[in-house]
Design an enzyme around this catalytic site. Sequence first.
Site, short mmCIF file in Angstrom:
data_model
loop_
_atom_site.label_atom_id
_atom_site.label_comp_id
_atom_site.label_asym_id
_atom_site.label_seq_id
_atom_site.Cartn_x
_atom_site.Cartn_y
_atom_site.Cartn_z
CE1 TYR A 268 -3.19 -2.88 0.29
CE2 TYR A 268 -3.60 -2.32 2.57
CZ TYR A 268 -3.86 -3.11 1.47
OH TYR A 268 -4.80 -4.12 1.56
CB SER A 269 1.30 4.31 -0.19
OG SER A 269 0.01 4.86 -0.41
#
Length: 327
Positions: free
Chosen positions: A61-62
């Site tokens: 995530y990111s």
Amino acid sequence: MSMQYIRLGNTGLQVSRICLGTMTYGTPAWREWVLDEEASRPFIKRALELGINFFDTADMYSLGVSEEVVGRALRDFAQRDDVVIATKVYQPMSDKPNDRGLSRKHMMKAIDNSLKRLGVEYVDLYQIHRWDYETPIEETLETLNDIVRAGKARYIGASSMYAWQFAKALYLADRYGWTRFVSMQNHYNLVYREEEREMVPLCRAEGIGIIPWSPLARGFLTGNRPRGSEAASLRGQTDTLSHAYYQEGDYVIVDRVAELAQRHGATAAQIATAWMLQQPGVTAPIIGASKMPHLEQAVAALNITLSAEDRAYLEEPYQLHRVLGHS
């Protein structure tokens, strides 16, 4: 609103019945719909105020920024022993061939990197994000066992895969005396119930906690995509999974969710979440929130009890779907 807590599967670990998913928090440089750190922190703080103690993230995530944002917020707003932190491994973290998957080489590096980004000595739940067809499952399971024995994770979990794969992993762990999976994070909601055929019965029989992702079908169950329209949200426009919920039966279910919401004096999101919470074997749906009412409505859904007739009314129009979410 009072939070409810439940054991995660057959463990003694108590988790809130709502889990905050944190894919939405990190940096918009990764996906344009992601909130930056300043915009993310109020959601984590509010979740804690509402009694949520269960937070789910992933290294991808990111590309690690989500873990950093979540870790800093939890350090600032909570005591480490009061929260249950879950993260995941498998997805590519760069273009390098060994910076992905579930090999021993990658996982040993990935767990240390996740702990560093989160700013913790251990995670409560370390999950394999998907099944790795390139790595023998025995290698993955033995590595997970070593990670737990080293004190870097308290429990291990799995995410979307076929039931035969999960059954094989459970069998091998038992055979070799390795740490056993305690949870399954699967794709499950009112318009995607294929998991009820094999995975849900397997988890119930084996005492595995079910923590479904996308319980609102990317917002589809809230009525954000009327018949013939395009995706309403920025995320929906770029998310291939969002376009999977377009069968006529799906729209009939959305209509019935809206009808029941009106009858109960609730929102469509609350009805869809209440249905999920009442499904046998479900521990805690993973809720993503980019607006504060998303979070507060999810917690309020705990106070809604759907009758057997309500649930049957919601379920009756369901149509067969192709398998979604394993890749």
